[in-house]
Scaffold this motif. Structure first.
Motif, PDB file in Angstrom:
ATOM      1  N   PRO A 487      51.416  30.076  62.935  1.00  0.00           N
ATOM      2  CA  PRO A 487      51.719  29.937  61.505  1.00  0.00           C
ATOM      3  C   PRO A 487      53.173  29.519  61.320  1.00  0.00           C
ATOM      4  N   THR A 488      53.422  28.753  60.274  1.00  0.00           N
ATOM      5  CA  THR A 488      54.765  28.196  60.082  1.00  0.00           C
ATOM      6  C   THR A 488      55.192  28.358  58.628  1.00  0.00           C
ATOM      7  N   LEU A 489      56.456  28.701  58.476  1.00  0.00           N
ATOM      8  CA  LEU A 489      57.062  28.990  57.182  1.00  0.00           C
ATOM      9  C   LEU A 489      57.992  27.855  56.769  1.00  0.00           C
ATOM     10  N   LEU A 490      57.785  27.322  55.576  1.00  0.00           N
ATOM     11  CA  LEU A 490      58.717  26.371  54.977  1.00  0.00           C
ATOM     12  C   LEU A 490      59.703  27.170  54.131  1.00  0.00           C
ATOM     13  N   GLU A 491      60.968  27.209  54.560  1.00  0.00           N
ATOM     14  CA  GLU A 491      62.042  27.909  53.841  1.00  0.00           C
ATOM     15  C   GLU A 491      62.860  26.876  53.073  1.00  0.00           C
ATOM     16  N   MET A 492      63.287  27.229  51.859  1.00  0.00           N
ATOM     17  CA  MET A 492      64.037  26.293  51.024  1.00  0.00           C
ATOM     18  C   MET A 492      65.275  26.970  50.441  1.00  0.00           C
ATOM     19  N   HIS A 493      66.353  26.209  50.326  1.00  0.00           N
ATOM     20  CA  HIS A 493      67.611  26.783  49.829  1.00  0.00           C
ATOM     21  C   HIS A 493      67.762  26.607  48.330  1.00  0.00           C
ATOM     22  N   GLY A 494      68.662  27.405  47.763  1.00  0.00           N
ATOM     23  CA  GLY A 494      68.906  27.396  46.331  1.00  0.00           C
ATOM     24  C   GLY A 494      70.069  26.513  45.955  1.00  0.00           C
ATOM     25  N   ASP A 551      60.776  15.829  49.206  1.00  0.00           N
ATOM     26  CA  ASP A 551      61.614  15.854  50.409  1.00  0.00           C
ATOM     27  C   ASP A 551      61.252  17.016  51.336  1.00  0.00           C
ATOM     28  N   VAL A 552      61.127  18.228  50.776  1.00  0.00           N
ATOM     29  CA  VAL A 552      60.848  19.374  51.651  1.00  0.00           C
ATOM     30  C   VAL A 552      59.434  19.302  52.219  1.00  0.00           C
ATOM     31  N   LEU A 553      58.488  18.781  51.435  1.00  0.00           N
ATOM     32  CA  LEU A 553      57.122  18.658  51.939  1.00  0.00           C
ATOM     33  C   LEU A 553      57.008  17.545  52.970  1.00  0.00           C
ATOM     34  N   THR A 554      57.794  16.490  52.803  1.00  0.00           N
ATOM     35  CA  THR A 554      57.826  15.445  53.831  1.00  0.00           C
ATOM     36  C   THR A 554      58.416  15.988  55.123  1.00  0.00           C
ATOM     37  N   ASP A 557      55.688  17.795  56.712  1.00  0.00           N
ATOM     38  CA  ASP A 557      54.727  16.844  57.284  1.00  0.00           C
ATOM     39  C   ASP A 557      55.251  16.245  58.588  1.00  0.00           C
ATOM     40  N   LYS A 558      56.522  15.894  58.608  1.00  0.00           N
ATOM     41  CA  LYS A 558      57.123  15.337  59.824  1.00  0.00           C
ATOM     42  C   LYS A 558      57.086  16.354  60.965  1.00  0.00           C
ATOM     43  N   ALA A 559      57.368  17.608  60.624  1.00  0.00           N
ATOM     44  CA  ALA A 559      57.345  18.657  61.649  1.00  0.00           C
ATOM     45  C   ALA A 559      55.933  18.859  62.188  1.00  0.00           C
ATOM     46  N   VAL A 560      54.948  18.883  61.300  1.00  0.00           N
ATOM     47  CA  VAL A 560      53.553  19.036  61.736  1.00  0.00           C
ATOM     48  C   VAL A 560      53.159  17.893  62.662  1.00  0.00           C
ATOM     49  N   ASP A 590      50.659  21.709  44.695  1.00  0.00           N
ATOM     50  CA  ASP A 590      50.188  21.524  46.075  1.00  0.00           C
ATOM     51  C   ASP A 590      49.541  22.829  46.532  1.00  0.00           C
ATOM     52  N   HIS A 591      48.374  22.730  47.123  1.00  0.00           N
ATOM     53  CA  HIS A 591      47.607  23.933  47.443  1.00  0.00           C
ATOM     54  C   HIS A 591      47.407  24.134  48.947  1.00  0.00           C
ATOM     55  N   ARG A 592      48.308  23.601  49.743  1.00  0.00           N
ATOM     56  CA  ARG A 592      48.139  23.707  51.189  1.00  0.00           C
ATOM     57  C   ARG A 592      48.563  25.064  51.753  1.00  0.00           C
ATOM     58  N   PHE A 593      49.328  25.844  51.002  1.00  0.00           N
ATOM     59  CA  PHE A 593      49.932  27.057  51.551  1.00  0.00           C
ATOM     60  C   PHE A 593      49.006  28.263  51.409  1.00  0.00           C
TER      61      PHE A 593
END
Length: 720
Positions: A487-494, A551-554, A557-560, A590-593
């Motif tokens: 499992p992989t976590l997408l973390e995003m900054h503020g 940008d964060v979803l791309t 996608d690149k990581a996957v 987006d409903h992938r998570f």
């Protein structure tokens, strides 16, 4: 198993990483209390360095508290270390005397911040100032005989009448009955306070209640602090104290604040930045600032350096007194323009900026002893770079750069000392030459416990999208095995102008704990992030949702695509502040998570105008809601607009007294999802503001990360 191109994990690295994981434990949640940070180094004339060691310590009840100590270490022999004071929680503003024999700092005394002096040849620290309004930010005079300090004066204690019109309709300043007595803290009442009496007596009764903040009477625009109301206006002024006699005097007064003060080479005057205006102080954000000259002998104040369209933040003389270092900002586009650093003649004339092409937000400027160069730091592409500029030519070079962060530093003679963040160690002190060569580690506070820990090493990637070069990083999970998906976590900054990367220290522990729990981690710096220049930082103007989310979803996608170990069917998502906003935006589109966690975010932008003290983000990025077309833009960019589309199980975090983003934002999102019957859970932290994850109660900080882990574990499956 699905096929992916450009897999970057060779078999031998997988095997090596797995073998290493068997020998060491991953970073634990409780390891937060083991992390020691260092900062504020000052090199002494006799070849030592003074710095601040910050750590966490458990009390008798088992609860942890923050502590700080001043430490001295020999540059020639780092094993020679001496702790100079008892543990404290409120030390700040350290300044080494010119002869290197004493250290001035700020610490509370009888309920007020005061300046203390610590003799470095032995003995206890002694309080120096006893100012009625407190004292902070000590700056030694060139001869070491005086100390310049700052103090805060509330509007109610100011002499005379403010130069602006009273913002309370129908009232004038000083017309409150008993105003003079209340202003001086006396109890005498010239007018009887009587709710049933005349208008003057009623006003006296109301004023008496207001003097006790019961209720609070608000007449200003910026009335929200971080954790409570900030209804009272105050001004920062300057004072000076003789170290030997302890005699002090005020240097400035009036309805303007002075900051970033520095001495002239002969100690006869002081330079400080200030905004002088007859407008209400709420409007000072919109005004240009100037550098003022304040004579020590007669307290005469005059404008020293001014230029239309610029805010000046600091001016300091070179050690030889032949040049002036100036910091500021072009205010034509003040919300996005980057910092400027330049040099001028000693009289302030001939100013030349030399960092315009560098295009970064910069700070921490320091002269070299020979006055030939200036060192400064700046957030830069996922790290914090230390730069050097030649004073004569303005030529800039990178001294320490890459996937590391220089958090504070000092230069003296031929030596450079700096506090550094690395992936392998969140904070240690190092020494090198002025070119950054010959690096030697001075402290090892985190070395012993980290020797027993496995640390996930991020790998960088980059892609181009819509004219932006976007950086991202991927961190492998603990115990990575070939042919196994995680499992992989997408973390995003503020921010949205924050920046993450291997050289940014605030997320070190959280990232490592989650990687240690078996999660891969992907994080990126989408358009709008700091550390990449004005154009990139302005890339999310009137576009907080679509572009940054893309940008964060791309990046994900690149990581996957690159990493075969990422299970694209077991993805989770989180972020805080602006990234709390972005989390809610993404799950509304987006409903992938499998699950998502929105932390201390804003979800209705029009509502945000009246809810948080960061409300200026709305007009800065979108305009005011009553302007033509703006309301529609705000509605489009608000995650609340798409709340009915959210399908992803969502957890929401907020602090009870968070006034930066406003707790009503999360209440609105939670109630909406509850009404819609969506899977949602709401966590409220008592007594916590916006900085919970960085400087909040230590036990609550650990609880927060623990809840992140527990929530995601409900929805993902780890390999055996």
């Amino acid at each position: 198993m699905r096929l992916k191109r450009n897999a970057l994990i060779p078999v031998f690295l997988l095997c090596f990483g797995f073998a290493q994981a068997q020998d060491k434990k991953p970073v634990q949640l409780s390891d937060l209390t083991k992390i020691v940070t260092v900062g504020d180094p000052e090199i002494t004339p006799d070849g030592q360095v003074i710095f601040v060691k910050s750590y966490m310590e458990a009390g008798k009840d088992g609860a942890y508290d923050y502590k700080s100590q001043v430490v001295r270490v020999s540059l020639a022999d780092p094993s020679q270390t001496q702790v100079l004071n008892s543990p404290s929680y409120d030390l700040s503003g350290f300044a080494l005397s010119p002869d290197g024999k004493s250290l001035a700092f700020t610490k509370s005394w009888e309920g007020k911040p005061q300046i203390w002096i610590l003799p470095l040849n032995g003995g206890e620290a002694q309080v120096l100032t006893s100012e009625k309004d407190g004292a902070s930010s000590p700056v030694w005079s060139p001869d070491g005989k005086k100390i310049l300090f700052s103090f805060s004066v509330p509007l109610t204690a100011m002499e005379g009448t403010p130069p602006w019109e009273n913002p309370r309709p129908g009232r004038i300043y000083g017309d409150e009955p008993n105003y003079a007595a209340a202003k001086e803290g006396k109890g005498e009442e010239s007018t009887k306070a009587d709710m049933d009496g005349s208008l003057d007596e009623l006003r006296a009764w109301l004023a008496k209640n207001a003097s006790k903040n019961n209720p609070r009477v608000i007449d200003r625009l910026n009335f929200l602090g971080e954790n409570g109301l900030s209804t009272n206006i105050s001004y920062r002024h300057l004072g000076v104290i003789d170290v030997a006699t302890k005699k002090s005097s005020k240097l400035t007064s009036g309805y303007q604040s002075f900051g970033s003060a520095s001495w002239s080479p002969d100690g006869s005057f002081v330079l400080a930045s200030s905004v002088k205006s007859e407008e209400h102080p709420d409007l000072s954000f919109e005004l240009d600032s100037e550098i003022f000259k304040i004579n020590v002998a007669d307290q005469a104040v005059s404008v020293f350096l001014t230029q239309e369209g610029y805010r000046f933040s600091e001016a300091t003389f070179s050690p030889d007194g032949k040049m002036l270092l100036v910091s500021g900002q072009d205010t034509e586009d003040r919300s996005f323009n980057q910092s400027l650093i330049g040099v001028a003649k000693p009289d302030g004339s001939g100013l030349k900026w030399f960092t315009e092409k560098l295009d970064r937000r910069l700070g921490g400027t320091k002269w070299t002893d020979d006055s030939k160069a200036i060192y400064f730091t700046g957030a830069n592409q996922g790290g914090v770079t230390l730069y050097r500029a030649e004073a004569s030519s303005g030529k800039i070079s990178e001294v320490i750069t890459g996937p590391v962060g220089v958090n504070s530093f000092d230069v003296h003679g031929s030596q450079l000392v700096y506090a550094l963040t690395k992936v392998a160690d969140p904070s240690e002190l190092y020494v090198a030459d002025l070119a950054g060569k010959g690096e030697k580690q001075l402290t090892n506070y985190n070395t012993a416990w980290l020797a027993e820990r496995w640390v996930s090493q991020p790998e960088a990637g980059q892609f181009e999208q819509d004219g932006f070069q976007v950086d991202y990083w991927v961190m492998p999970p603990f115990g990575l095995k070939e042919g196994t998906e995680y499992p992989t976590l997408l973390e995003m900054h503020g921010g949205p102008t924050a920046m993450w990367g291997p050289g940014e220290s605030s997320m070190w522990h959280e990232f490592q704990v989650l990687a240690g729990r078996g999660y891969g981690i992907v994080y990126a710096n989408p358009r709008g992030s700091g550390g990449y220049g004005k154009h990139f930082q302005r890339g999310n103007y009137r576009d907080w949702g679509d572009g940054p989310a893309k940008d964060v979803l791309t990046a994900l996608d690149k990581a996957v695509e690159k990493y075969e170990w990422i299970d694209e069917d077991q993805l989770v998502l989180t972020g805080g502040s602006y990234a709390g906003y972005l989390t809610a935006w993404i799950v509304g589109h987006d409903h992938r998570f499998k699950a998502a966690l929105a932390q201390r975010g804003v979800y209705d932008l029009t509502f945000f105008m009246g809810e948080g003290n960061a409300w200026r983000l709305v007009p800065n990025y979108f305009g005011y809601p009553w302007e033509e077309g703006v309301k529609e833009i705000l509605e489009y960019n608000s995650p609340q607009t798409y709340v009915a589309n959210i399908q992803t199980p969502l957890m929401i975090f907020h602090g009870d007294v968070d006034l930066r983003t406003g707790v009503r934002q999360s209440e609105l999102l939670y109630k909406s999802l509850k009404i819609l019957g969506k899977p949602v859970e709401y966590i409220r932290y008592p007594d916590e503001g916006h900085e919970l994850s960085r400087s909040g109660n230590i036990n609550r900080r650990m609880d927060r990360i623990g809840r992140i882990v527990e929530f995601f574990e409900r929805y993902v499956t780890h390999p055996n």
